[in-house]
Design a protein around this motif. Sequence first.
Motif, PDB file in Angstrom:
ATOM      1  N   GLY A   1     -23.195 -64.081  50.417  1.00 39.26           N
ATOM      2  CA  GLY A   1     -24.405 -63.802  51.186  1.00 39.26           C
ATOM      3  C   GLY A   1     -24.557 -64.769  52.340  1.00 39.26           C
ATOM      4  O   GLY A   1     -23.589 -65.404  52.781  1.00 39.26           O
ATOM      5  N   ASP A   2     -25.777 -64.887  52.829  1.00 38.61           N
ATOM      6  CA  ASP A   2     -26.073 -65.716  53.998  1.00 38.61           C
ATOM      7  C   ASP A   2     -26.391 -67.149  53.593  1.00 38.61           C
ATOM      8  O   ASP A   2     -27.129 -67.373  52.623  1.00 38.61           O
ATOM      9  N   VAL A   3     -25.869 -68.104  54.351  1.00 35.99           N
ATOM     10  CA  VAL A   3     -26.192 -69.520  54.144  1.00 35.99           C
ATOM     11  C   VAL A   3     -27.590 -69.771  54.704  1.00 35.99           C
ATOM     12  O   VAL A   3     -27.865 -69.504  55.874  1.00 35.99           O
ATOM     13  N   ILE A   4     -28.495 -70.274  53.870  1.00 36.71           N
ATOM     14  CA  ILE A   4     -29.872 -70.500  54.302  1.00 36.71           C
ATOM     15  C   ILE A   4     -30.206 -71.976  54.446  1.00 36.71           C
ATOM     16  O   ILE A   4     -31.207 -72.327  55.065  1.00 36.71           O
TER      17      ILE A   4
ATOM     18  N   THR B   1     -26.189 -80.220  48.620  1.00 38.23           N
ATOM     19  CA  THR B   1     -26.052 -78.824  48.224  1.00 38.23           C
ATOM     20  C   THR B   1     -26.102 -77.895  49.433  1.00 38.23           C
ATOM     21  O   THR B   1     -26.687 -78.220  50.460  1.00 38.23           O
ATOM     22  N   VAL B   2     -25.488 -76.735  49.259  1.00 36.89           N
ATOM     23  CA  VAL B   2     -25.568 -75.637  50.226  1.00 36.89           C
ATOM     24  C   VAL B   2     -26.166 -74.441  49.499  1.00 36.89           C
ATOM     25  O   VAL B   2     -25.681 -74.054  48.420  1.00 36.89           O
ATOM     26  N   LYS B   3     -27.225 -73.856  50.045  1.00 33.66           N
ATOM     27  CA  LYS B   3     -27.887 -72.722  49.415  1.00 33.66           C
ATOM     28  C   LYS B   3     -27.453 -71.426  50.097  1.00 33.66           C
ATOM     29  O   LYS B   3     -27.442 -71.334  51.322  1.00 33.66           O
ATOM     30  N   VAL B   4     -27.105 -70.441  49.266  1.00 30.76           N
ATOM     31  CA  VAL B   4     -26.661 -69.143  49.752  1.00 30.76           C
ATOM     32  C   VAL B   4     -27.560 -68.071  49.159  1.00 30.76           C
ATOM     33  O   VAL B   4     -27.740 -68.005  47.935  1.00 30.76           O
ATOM     34  N   ARG B   5     -28.151 -67.247  50.029  1.00 31.72           N
ATOM     35  CA  ARG B   5     -28.945 -66.106  49.547  1.00 31.72           C
ATOM     36  C   ARG B   5     -28.000 -64.910  49.432  1.00 31.72           C
ATOM     37  O   ARG B   5     -27.537 -64.362  50.436  1.00 31.72           O
TER      38      ARG B   5
END
Length: 424
Positions: A227-230, A236-240
């Motif tokens: 998905g998209d990196v938010i 950390t890296v958050k991905v939706r």
Amino acid sequence: MTELRAQLRDFLLSWFGQHMPGSVFLWYDILVLLWIGVFGFVLHFVVRMVAKRFLKGRFFSPRNQHQENIAAVLGERLVKRLSYVLQGVVVVIQSHLWVGEGSTFLYVLELVANQWIILFALLSLFTLLDIFQAASDRRSNRAHFPLRGLIQTVKLSASVLTGILAISLLMGKSPLILLSGLGALSAVLLLVFKDPILGLVAGIQLSANNMLSVGDWLEMPKYGADGDVIDIALTTVKVRNWDKTITTIPTYALISDSFKNWRGMSESGGRRIKRSIHLEMNSVCFLNEQQLAELQKADLLSDYISRKLSAINKENTEKKTDMSVMLNGRRLTNVGTFRQYLVSLLKQHPHIHQGMTLIVRQLEPSSNGLPIQIYAFTNTTNWNHYEDIQSDIFDHILAIIPIFGLRAHESPTGNDIRLLTNHQ
């Protein structure tokens, strides 16, 4: 001025001695505390009133109501914390003005005020960094540099240094003494701050190599991310994901493991179609005259068939080939003509990118039939439009296959076997 303060202090001590029971110095210290508290409260109120009017809307120009609320909250928070710092400075100044040098009361006031100043100076720095982050998030053309990770690194470093300074003030020692003692604890510190250090290094590498930025489509099956990196933070890296769930990936994992970034597809303006239609191999044959005459009426095939028939007939005539034998000479096949039709279809399709690779190829036959693969790119990267274009193309292909005398391959099922048995 000094004489005036001394006279006022002597007057108050004399008055307390005549009218108040107990120690006159205790009453004097209480009065000083009340004076400093009232003065600090009034100063805090005035500074906030003036600053709110002066700084209103000056941090960054909001584009919508949500950003306007963020700007107002951060601006008010910064002013509030700076006014607390100013209060601490005023307490130190007032203490030296009204309390005798070398007294325990002065030492306690100064110690508390210094800790107060250090704390709210640190919080003011945090708020200022939050303002920079909010201003960066507002920009539509944000840089690829992971600003959030850098800001979190600055906050962490500032917190450690502030803690050392606060402890040194409590101990009455120079901060350099504490810093020199940290050398022996370096191994412990590296273990405690392993993730932030790895995250910082990974963030710098991601930025320097332009590997990932907020808004990119990231696919990392190992962590279930698609998905998209938010958000790209320090650790950390958050991905939706497309199902609206959030996947959190350690920042350093993006350096140690492999991932797919679909940014190149988005920037190119085209999205790949790579799909095959499987044909029954026993339906492949030469085209007879009746089939050729029927197919030659098609706009996408008329020029091709005329040109190919002319070249084939000329070659067969020159070689005096006996065309009564099917093994002799050159002939048009239904599958070859079918491939050419698909090429012509894609070249005139309004939603196929003509500046990118466009191939209709025959893959290796297998037990699933003869694969005819379309390899092309749409002229849009929008997911909905892409799926519509791809589906429309294959809807059309499935509908016109019988016209070429071809059949789509389907694996036999139990129902087919039972029908065949009953028929026998």
